[in-house]
Each structure stands twice: as structure tokens, then as C-alpha cells.
Design an enzyme around this catalytic site. Structure first.
Site, PDB file in Angstrom:
ATOM      1  N   ARG A 112     -53.228 -68.299  36.762  1.00  0.00           N
ATOM      2  CA  ARG A 112     -51.818 -68.253  37.007  1.00  0.00           C
ATOM      3  C   ARG A 112     -51.401 -67.532  38.080  1.00  0.00           C
ATOM      4  O   ARG A 112     -50.450 -67.894  38.837  1.00  0.00           O
ATOM      5  CB  ARG A 112     -50.932 -67.427  35.525  1.00  0.00           C
ATOM      6  CG  ARG A 112     -51.151 -68.714  34.538  1.00  0.00           C
ATOM      7  CD  ARG A 112     -50.991 -68.039  33.224  1.00  0.00           C
ATOM      8  NE  ARG A 112     -49.829 -67.564  33.019  1.00  0.00           N
ATOM      9  CZ  ARG A 112     -49.233 -66.529  32.076  1.00  0.00           C
ATOM     10  NH1 ARG A 112     -50.283 -65.971  31.285  1.00  0.00           N
ATOM     11  NH2 ARG A 112     -48.114 -66.221  32.056  1.00  0.00           N
ATOM     12  N   LYS A 144     -39.848 -60.629  34.404  1.00  0.00           N
ATOM     13  CA  LYS A 144     -38.794 -61.495  34.490  1.00  0.00           C
ATOM     14  C   LYS A 144     -37.789 -61.461  33.292  1.00  0.00           C
ATOM     15  O   LYS A 144     -36.896 -61.543  33.265  1.00  0.00           O
ATOM     16  CB  LYS A 144     -39.079 -62.838  35.058  1.00  0.00           C
ATOM     17  CG  LYS A 144     -39.912 -63.004  36.300  1.00  0.00           C
ATOM     18  CD  LYS A 144     -40.183 -64.221  36.952  1.00  0.00           C
ATOM     19  CE  LYS A 144     -41.031 -65.004  35.777  1.00  0.00           C
ATOM     20  NZ  LYS A 144     -42.628 -64.256  35.699  1.00  0.00           N
ATOM     21  N   ARG A 189     -40.204 -72.428  40.402  1.00  0.00           N
ATOM     22  CA  ARG A 189     -41.590 -72.074  40.944  1.00  0.00           C
ATOM     23  C   ARG A 189     -42.065 -72.754  42.056  1.00  0.00           C
ATOM     24  O   ARG A 189     -43.207 -72.504  42.208  1.00  0.00           O
ATOM     25  CB  ARG A 189     -42.384 -72.273  39.746  1.00  0.00           C
ATOM     26  CG  ARG A 189     -42.718 -71.137  38.865  1.00  0.00           C
ATOM     27  CD  ARG A 189     -43.524 -71.302  37.455  1.00  0.00           C
ATOM     28  NE  ARG A 189     -44.114 -70.299  37.041  1.00  0.00           N
ATOM     29  CZ  ARG A 189     -43.544 -69.569  36.019  1.00  0.00           C
ATOM     30  NH1 ARG A 189     -42.477 -69.923  35.317  1.00  0.00           N
ATOM     31  NH2 ARG A 189     -44.606 -68.723  35.266  1.00  0.00           N
ATOM     32  N   ARG A 225     -49.369 -57.948  26.501  1.00  0.00           N
ATOM     33  CA  ARG A 225     -47.973 -58.293  26.141  1.00  0.00           C
ATOM     34  C   ARG A 225     -48.425 -58.935  24.645  1.00  0.00           C
ATOM     35  O   ARG A 225     -49.015 -59.971  24.373  1.00  0.00           O
ATOM     36  CB  ARG A 225     -47.679 -59.435  27.306  1.00  0.00           C
ATOM     37  CG  ARG A 225     -46.433 -60.444  26.617  1.00  0.00           C
ATOM     38  CD  ARG A 225     -45.716 -60.887  27.668  1.00  0.00           C
ATOM     39  NE  ARG A 225     -46.514 -62.155  28.506  1.00  0.00           N
ATOM     40  CZ  ARG A 225     -46.205 -62.672  29.155  1.00  0.00           C
ATOM     41  NH1 ARG A 225     -44.919 -62.562  30.022  1.00  0.00           N
ATOM     42  NH2 ARG A 225     -46.687 -63.766  29.963  1.00  0.00           N
ATOM     43  N   ARG A 237     -49.820 -64.575  23.627  1.00  0.00           N
ATOM     44  CA  ARG A 237     -49.930 -65.942  24.302  1.00  0.00           C
ATOM     45  C   ARG A 237     -51.334 -66.409  24.603  1.00  0.00           C
ATOM     46  O   ARG A 237     -51.924 -65.372  25.128  1.00  0.00           O
ATOM     47  CB  ARG A 237     -48.793 -66.034  25.604  1.00  0.00           C
ATOM     48  CG  ARG A 237     -47.514 -66.314  25.171  1.00  0.00           C
ATOM     49  CD  ARG A 237     -46.604 -66.242  26.472  1.00  0.00           C
ATOM     50  NE  ARG A 237     -46.893 -66.881  27.560  1.00  0.00           N
ATOM     51  CZ  ARG A 237     -46.172 -67.024  28.694  1.00  0.00           C
ATOM     52  NH1 ARG A 237     -45.238 -66.338  28.742  1.00  0.00           N
ATOM     53  NH2 ARG A 237     -46.811 -67.593  29.705  1.00  0.00           N
TER      54      ARG A 237
END
Ligand code: ADP
Ligand code: AMP
Length: 218
Positions: free
Chosen positions: A171, A13, A88, A127, A160
Site C-alpha cells: 500500500r 486522514k 488517489r 490500528r 483490518r
């Protein structure tokens, strides 16, 4: 144009919103980035959000909705924006519609970036993000030119803490239980575009741009 970017954590996203922001000039508003910035500033909102983010849970709707509406009311969003990570939950989607109605605005499109679960896990585990400008890199698919340094602004790259394996599983569970139902909400409004997110970054961008150019069947 007001566009909502939907997808599981790691679907791309943020990556795609950045590309669209460059193409359209619209501001990219990421709810997760707003929470992380609030936390860095040490605000009460940021500290409250942290307790949920650390566990991979959603921050309560009342905090999230007011934070986003405040941002969307800024002058730079007068002609549109790209919402990444919000809404969300169904109550968030409904609150956004109500607020937009009062302001004479409307969500134009909701883009769902569909990616298989095993690919999401690979993307999140590799990431790296820029601490200054939030640009997202991947150790294998889109590494920075200099390890640990952002190509765009020279900022420091970090991983993160909620991208660790255990939190990623939480998640993903939250996404399937609480966010998936809003696909149907936008489908019923004839605003949903589903794109194949299991292509390389430019491939997904091409899918999104051509879907946005095509007329919607109502
Ligand atoms: P999201 O905002 O949905 O959580 P990101 O845009 O941060 O996801 O992307 C998650 C990770 O996957 C990042 O490391 C990013 O560089 C990488 N990535 C994004 N899109 C693709 C893609 N199409 N193919 C491979 N890797 C991708
Ligand atoms: P993200 O950067 O989009 O992956 O979001 C990181 C974390 O911020 C999420 O796991 C949630 O804890 C919180 N968050 C971001 N957006 C929302 C939202 N729309 N509603 C509730 N919590 C959110």
C-alpha cells in the site's frame, strides 16, 4: 466547503476527518469505508473491490469514481464534505474536478498530512477500528477505554486484514507511485496545504484548523 484529505495509509486522514467533521458539521466520506460497507452488504461492487484491497492495490478508477460521485450527490453533501482517501490517482482528481464543474462546485482545499514512513508502519500495525461506526483507535497512542470495545457506540473493534505487514508495504508503494503526483496537481491550483502529521492527534488537528483559517496565497 469541499475538502480533500491526502496522506499515506496510516497518516491520520480518517482520525483528522472525524475531528473536522465534528468541528464543521460536514459529512466525512471515506472511500475505503464505502468499499468495506459494500463488501459487508455483499454487493457486486464490494466483491470486485475486495480482490484489489486484499492485495493492497487500488480499485480501478471507473468503479471508485462512480461510487464517490454518487455519494457526493447526496443531499447531505450539498454544502460541502470531507473526502478521505479520494482522490488517489490523477484521473480521479481530474474526474472529480470535471464533475464538480458541471455541478457548479469546487474543491476548496487539499490537506496533505505528512508522516515519516517508519511512523506510518507503527500506526497501521496498532490500528483497531470499530465495526459499527468506523472510529479508529491505536493500541498505544489512543486505546479504547475497554479493550475491544468502541468508546462511542460500544461496537466491536477489529484489525483490518490489509494492515498486516506485507500488505502495508504494498500500500505504501502504491501511495508513493500513484497518489503522490496529485499533490502537485493541487499545488498548481493553489489549494494544497501541507501539515506536519508527526505530532499527537490534537497537535495535528491544531495545525489543520489554523491552516484552514489562514488565507491561501495564490
Ligand atoms: P488513515 O485514515 O490515514 O489511514 P487513521 O486515521 O486510521 O489513518 O490512523 C491510523 C492509525 O494511527 C490509527 O490507529 C490512529 O488511531 C493512529 N493515529 C492517527 N493519528 C495519529 C497521531 N497524530 N499520532 C499517533 N497516532 C495516530
Ligand atoms: P483506506 O481505507 O483508505 O486505507 O482504503 C483501503 C483500500 O480501499 C485501498 O488500499 C484500496 O484498495 C481501496 N481504495 C480506497 N480508496 C480508493 C481510491 N480512491 N481509489 C482506489 N482504491 C481505493
Amino acid at each position: 466547503m469541499y475538502i480533500v484529505m491526502l496522506g499515506a495509509p496510516g497518516a491520520g486522514k480518517g482520525t483528522q476527518a472525524e475531528i473536522l467533521a465534528r468541528e464543521t458539521g460536514l459529512p466525512h466520506i471515506a472511500s475505503g469505508d464505502l468499499f468495506r460497507q459494500a463488501l459487508e452488504r455483499g454487493t457486486e461492487e464490494g466483491l470486485r473491490a475486495k480482490t484489489y484491497m486484499d492485495k493492497g492495490e487500488l480499485v480501478p478508477d471507473e468503479i471508485t469514481i462512480s461510487m464517490i460521485l454518487q455519494r457526493v450527490d447526496s443531499p447531505d453533501c450539498a454544502e460541502g464534505c470531507l473526502l478521505d482517501g479520494f482522490p488517489r490517482t490523477l484521473p480521479q482528481a481530474e474526474a472529480l474536478d470535471r464533475a464538480f464543474e458541471q455541478r457548479g462546485k469546487d474543491i476548496d482545499r487539499a490537506i496533505y498530512i505528512q508522516v515519516p514512513e517508519e511512523e506510518l508502519v507503527k500506526r497501521l500495525s496498532g490500528r483497531w477500528l470499530c465495526r459499527s461506526c468506523q472510529t479508529s483507535y491505536h493500541v498505544i497512542t489512543s486505546p479504547p477505554e475497554t479493550p475491544g470495545k468502541c468508546d462511542k457506540c460500544g461496537g466491536e473493534l477489529y484489525q483490518r486484514s490489509d494492515d498486516k505487514k506485507e500488505t502495508v508495504q504494498d500500500r505504501l508503494r502504491v501511495f508513493f507511485a500513484q497518489t503522490m503526483p496529485i499533490l502537485d496537481y493541487y499545488k498548481k491550483q493553489s489549494k494544497l496545504i501541507t501539515v506536519n502529521g508527526n505530532l499527537d492527534i490534537q497537535g495535528v488537528a491544531g495545525e489543520i484548523i489554523s491552516a484552514l483559517q489562514a488565507p491561501m496565497s495564490r
